[in-house]
Design a protein around this motif. Structure first.
Motif, short mmCIF file in Angstrom:
data_model
loop_
_atom_site.label_atom_id
_atom_site.label_comp_id
_atom_site.label_asym_id
_atom_site.label_seq_id
_atom_site.Cartn_x
_atom_site.Cartn_y
_atom_site.Cartn_z
N GLY A 126 0.65 -1.51 0.25
CA GLY A 126 0.44 0.03 0.43
C GLY A 126 1.08 1.16 0.24
N GLY A 127 0.59 2.17 -1.03
CA GLY A 127 1.21 3.55 -0.71
C GLY A 127 2.72 3.21 -1.12
N ASP A 128 3.26 2.52 -2.31
CA ASP A 128 4.43 2.46 -2.75
C ASP A 128 5.97 2.84 -0.92
N PRO A 129 5.62 1.88 -0.70
CA PRO A 129 6.26 1.92 0.26
C PRO A 129 8.43 1.70 0.53
N GLU A 130 8.65 1.62 -1.21
CA GLU A 130 10.02 1.59 -1.32
C GLU A 130 10.30 2.65 -1.80
N ASN A 131 9.64 3.47 -2.57
CA ASN A 131 8.87 4.28 -3.36
C ASN A 131 9.57 4.08 -4.71
N ASN A 132 8.96 3.23 -5.08
CA ASN A 132 9.55 2.77 -7.03
C ASN A 132 9.34 3.43 -7.98
N ALA A 133 8.45 3.92 -7.96
CA ALA A 133 8.19 4.15 -9.01
C ALA A 133 8.11 6.18 -9.58
N GLN A 134 9.24 6.08 -7.95
CA GLN A 134 10.02 7.62 -8.33
C GLN A 134 11.23 7.73 -8.02
N THR A 135 11.81 5.97 -7.72
CA THR A 135 13.17 5.65 -7.77
C THR A 135 13.49 5.28 -9.64
N THR A 136 14.46 5.88 -10.31
CA THR A 136 15.19 5.84 -12.01
C THR A 136 16.02 4.44 -12.03
N THR A 137 16.17 3.83 -10.67
CA THR A 137 17.48 3.41 -10.93
C THR A 137 16.73 1.95 -10.72
N ASN A 138 15.72 1.43 -10.73
CA ASN A 138 14.90 0.45 -10.81
C ASN A 138 14.51 0.35 -12.07
N LEU A 139 13.34 -0.53 -12.13
CA LEU A 139 12.28 -0.94 -13.81
C LEU A 139 11.13 -0.70 -13.47
N LEU A 140 10.78 -0.64 -11.94
CA LEU A 140 9.68 -1.02 -10.81
C LEU A 140 8.38 0.92 -11.33
N GLY A 141 7.39 0.38 -11.32
CA GLY A 141 6.68 1.96 -11.39
C GLY A 141 6.84 2.54 -12.94
N ALA A 142 7.25 1.98 -14.20
CA ALA A 142 7.31 2.40 -15.07
C ALA A 142 6.68 1.61 -16.24
N MET A 143 6.72 2.65 -17.52
CA MET A 143 6.16 2.38 -18.72
C MET A 143 8.14 1.89 -19.38
N LEU A 144 8.34 1.02 -19.98
CA LEU A 144 9.62 1.43 -19.99
C LEU A 144 9.50 1.08 -22.36
N ARG A 145 10.62 0.97 -22.69
CA ARG A 145 10.45 1.28 -24.57
C ARG A 145 11.63 0.48 -24.80
N ILE A 146 11.92 -0.92 -25.25
CA ILE A 146 13.32 -0.82 -25.98
C ILE A 146 12.91 -1.61 -27.22
N ASP A 147 14.14 -1.49 -27.91
CA ASP A 147 14.50 -1.97 -29.41
C ASP A 147 14.29 -3.57 -29.32
N VAL A 148 13.54 -4.88 -29.95
CA VAL A 148 13.45 -5.87 -29.35
C VAL A 148 14.53 -6.81 -30.74
N ASN A 149 14.94 -5.77 -32.03
CA ASN A 149 15.66 -5.88 -32.96
C ASN A 149 16.89 -5.09 -32.84
#
Length: 218
Positions: free
Chosen positions: A143-166
């Motif tokens: 509850g409430g993102d206790p680890e603040n992941n969505a505001q931490t850009t050094t991990n991939l949680l709480g984010a929309m990722l975009r990659i080039d699979v080619n």
């Protein structure tokens, strides 16, 4: 399709340029295919990886995306959760029989992201109009993102990722991503902001889509 039934279906989609079949993704880890006819009475198994998937609540086989070139390369991308330890997996798997089924032995894991809790796993994947693969990941849960992941850009949680699979193995980074010059976070985190991140600060992007008229991401 009144003659068909499914167990916890989470997605319904078609292969690019082929309206003859539908594919249903079941949360437990199975994908079923059937003819695009109101009178259809049977399904076939396109893929069954239930033995690999941790399912229940907000976990399971959460996303599937056909490669835009599926008709020629037979590639499909999957997003699902596994256990021991709990983590989200992004993988590529191929058809070896002309698109009739996917072969589980061909699976290549592209990205692994540790999941601290059982909820807010996100999981939807889709190719954008720019040809890149997008993956939505929740903030990791509780509850409430206790680890603040969505505001931490050094991990991939709480984010929309975009990659080039080619791009270069296991995947390339689009040059216009915000942190494109940094080392990849293919194990879920890094010492610098992750170049896979396209947007961050998201609670749980469980389902989203691209506007067919404008290309905008909703």
């Amino acid at each position: 399709f009144p003659s068909l039934s499914f167990a916890s279906p989470v997605a319904l989609l078609q292969a690019p340029g082929d309206s003859s079949r539908w594919f249903v993704v079941e949360q437990a880890g199975r994908i079923l295919a059937f003819d695009n006819s109101p009178a259809v009475a049977a399904t076939s198994t396109f893929l069954d990886i239930r033995s690999r998937v941790l399912s229940g609540g907000e976990q399971g086989l959460l996303g599937m995306a056909f490669d835009p070139g599926f008709a020629s390369n037979g590639r499909v991308y999957l997003s699902y959760t596994v256990d021991s330890p709990r983590r989200s997996i992004l993988s590529r798997i191929r058809s070896l029989d002309g698109g009739a089924t996917l072969n589980p032995t061909t699976e290549e894991v592209l990205l692994t992201v540790p999941q601290p809790y059982s909820n807010h796993n996100g999981g939807h994947i889709a190719f954008g109009p720019d040809g890149y693969l997008y993956l939505g990941l929740g903030d990791g849960g509780s509850g409430g993102d206790p680890e603040n992941n969505a505001q931490t850009t050094t991990n991939l949680l709480g984010a929309m990722l975009r990659i080039d699979v080619n791009g270069a193995a296991p995947y390339g980074i689009p040059a216009s991503n915000p942190f494109a010059a940094n080392p990849r976070c293919s194990s879920g985190s890094g010492t610098a902001p992750c170049p896979e991140i396209y947007a961050w600060g998201l609670r749980n992007p469980w389902r989203w889509s691209f506007d067919r008229a404008t290309g905008d991401l909703w």
